[in-house]
Write a protein that holds these residues in place. Sequence first.
Motif, PDB file in Angstrom:
ATOM      1  N   CYS A 155       0.824  -1.222   0.000  1.00  0.00           N
ATOM      2  CA  CYS A 155       0.000   0.000   0.000  1.00  0.00           C
ATOM      3  C   CYS A 155       0.851   1.261   0.000  1.00  0.00           C
ATOM      4  O   CYS A 155       0.422   2.302  -0.513  1.00  0.00           O
ATOM      5  CB  CYS A 155      -0.934  -0.010   1.204  1.00  0.00           C
ATOM      6  SG  CYS A 155      -2.119  -1.372   1.216  1.00  0.00           S
ATOM      7  N   THR A 170      -2.843   3.337   4.653  1.00  0.00           N
ATOM      8  CA  THR A 170      -4.031   3.679   3.876  1.00  0.00           C
ATOM      9  C   THR A 170      -4.879   4.723   4.598  1.00  0.00           C
ATOM     10  O   THR A 170      -4.768   4.916   5.806  1.00  0.00           O
ATOM     11  CB  THR A 170      -4.886   2.426   3.628  1.00  0.00           C
ATOM     12  OG1 THR A 170      -5.215   1.829   4.892  1.00  0.00           O
ATOM     13  CG2 THR A 170      -4.112   1.414   2.797  1.00  0.00           C
ATOM     14  N   LEU A 188      -4.884   3.145  -5.481  1.00  0.00           N
ATOM     15  CA  LEU A 188      -4.943   1.943  -4.660  1.00  0.00           C
ATOM     16  C   LEU A 188      -6.293   1.243  -4.755  1.00  0.00           C
ATOM     17  O   LEU A 188      -6.356   0.011  -4.856  1.00  0.00           O
ATOM     18  CB  LEU A 188      -4.642   2.300  -3.201  1.00  0.00           C
ATOM     19  CG  LEU A 188      -4.482   1.117  -2.239  1.00  0.00           C
ATOM     20  CD1 LEU A 188      -3.389   0.175  -2.704  1.00  0.00           C
ATOM     21  CD2 LEU A 188      -4.189   1.618  -0.835  1.00  0.00           C
ATOM     22  N   GLU A 218      -2.696   6.916  -3.227  1.00  0.00           N
ATOM     23  CA  GLU A 218      -4.043   6.720  -2.694  1.00  0.00           C
ATOM     24  C   GLU A 218      -5.089   6.679  -3.797  1.00  0.00           C
ATOM     25  O   GLU A 218      -6.046   5.908  -3.739  1.00  0.00           O
ATOM     26  CB  GLU A 218      -4.363   7.845  -1.700  1.00  0.00           C
ATOM     27  CG  GLU A 218      -5.720   7.748  -1.048  1.00  0.00           C
ATOM     28  CD  GLU A 218      -5.821   6.573  -0.089  1.00  0.00           C
ATOM     29  OE1 GLU A 218      -6.932   6.028   0.061  1.00  0.00           O
ATOM     30  OE2 GLU A 218      -4.791   6.197   0.500  1.00  0.00           O
TER      31      GLU A 218
END
Length: 461
Positions: free
Chosen positions: A193, A240, A201, A198
């Motif tokens: 991750c 995350t 993902l 972001e």
Amino acid sequence: MDDQRNMRATTALLLRAAGHTVSEAATGEEALGLLAGGGVDLLLTDLKMEPMDGLTLLKRALEVAPRLQVILMTAFGSIESAVEAMRLGAYDYVTKPFKESEVRYRVERALERAGLLSAVNMFSGEFNQRHGLSALVGSSPAMLELKTRLVRVAQSDATVLIQGESGTGKELVARALHAQSRRSTKPFVPVNCAAISETLLESELFGHAKGAFTGAVKTRRGLFEEADGGTLFIDEVTETSPAFQSKLLRTLQEGEVRRVGESTSLRVDVRTAAATNRDIELEVQEKRFRQDLYYRLNVVTLRVPPLRERLEDVPALAKHFLERSNARSPRPRQLSASAVAHLMGYAFPGNVRELENLIEQAAALAEGDELQAEDFPIRPQTKAAAPAGNGHVSLVESPGARIPTLAEMVDEAERRAIAQSLERNGTDLARVAEELGISSTTLWRKMKRLNLRPPGDVGRE
């Protein structure tokens, strides 16, 4: 297997008539004895039995034969227990009273799966050789505990949280978990991750529809779909955002993924392992990580020990990395005793990854064929007397301290390993010897030489 004779005999006749070879057992112990002899592909057992119930038999049977297919027979009111059995590793369940055709169908499906697993055994064997338990180098008590716990949890589909500092080998542990599981013939899919932005993902894990966003020129499957039937390893899960964590939680709870830009969900059968090098409980307290997702991930925890807690594994690890380096080099190297002693006196803040890099560097730059202590640009460190606030022993540099001899360091490693095993097993020396992988005679000699006694055994020479 059933403790009701009529039910057992009737089911056996039904399956023999369908062309299957059937053995009968009246008790769980009798069934385990048959399994120990090998050659059994499927166990069909009742859930409610005495003195050993179906769930206990399931657990012990999978320890004896990890690739065994198990079908539970249960009354309608015990379906929740049957579902729990499937979580623990059962292939299927059938409710009583059942139709003959239903039992034949489920048995044939289970045997078909057993046949497929056998057909791809050579491929899973290759994966196991590269990524199985043998890839987790080390026989220290900390590593033995990790391997034992890993084997126990591998056969279930429980979500696993792997915790450890950077460089300890968390992905290696996840691969070993997959290799030891009944999913080993299916994909192992890793994702980091921290290495993906972001914005990408969500698309990476869940997939996206054509036109879902700029650049989405075609529909794409996500990593959850790629891992269907196998294991998805989510590394650095604490990196995350809360928004992404919410979507991940829903997928883990429902067993469904929804591609970005689509309104329908797809079922996936994925075993999830997640990893982090952060204190995830602190992340939860500080509101940076969702508590409900933490509970969903933390069904079983595997802690990968830092290298400073298992320095007795350094010689084996150094040898392993050097052999791998030699396989790629026209000039093979060897490790001198002084080099090993030098490495064992170091704290390795970068853990196993740092040791691997040190070996690679020394093998590439050393002038002689035998690596010496001076080929490793590290400063020896010794343990401080007082523990640090986090409960671990802190390590401080000690430039002027005498470097212990290799024999002294080996003795200290053996003393620590035996003492920890004695603490766990008390006066059961046979169990201590088995745990350490040595004979009882060798254990007795080492204890005498190192002046060790079992707990509570005082005043006896």
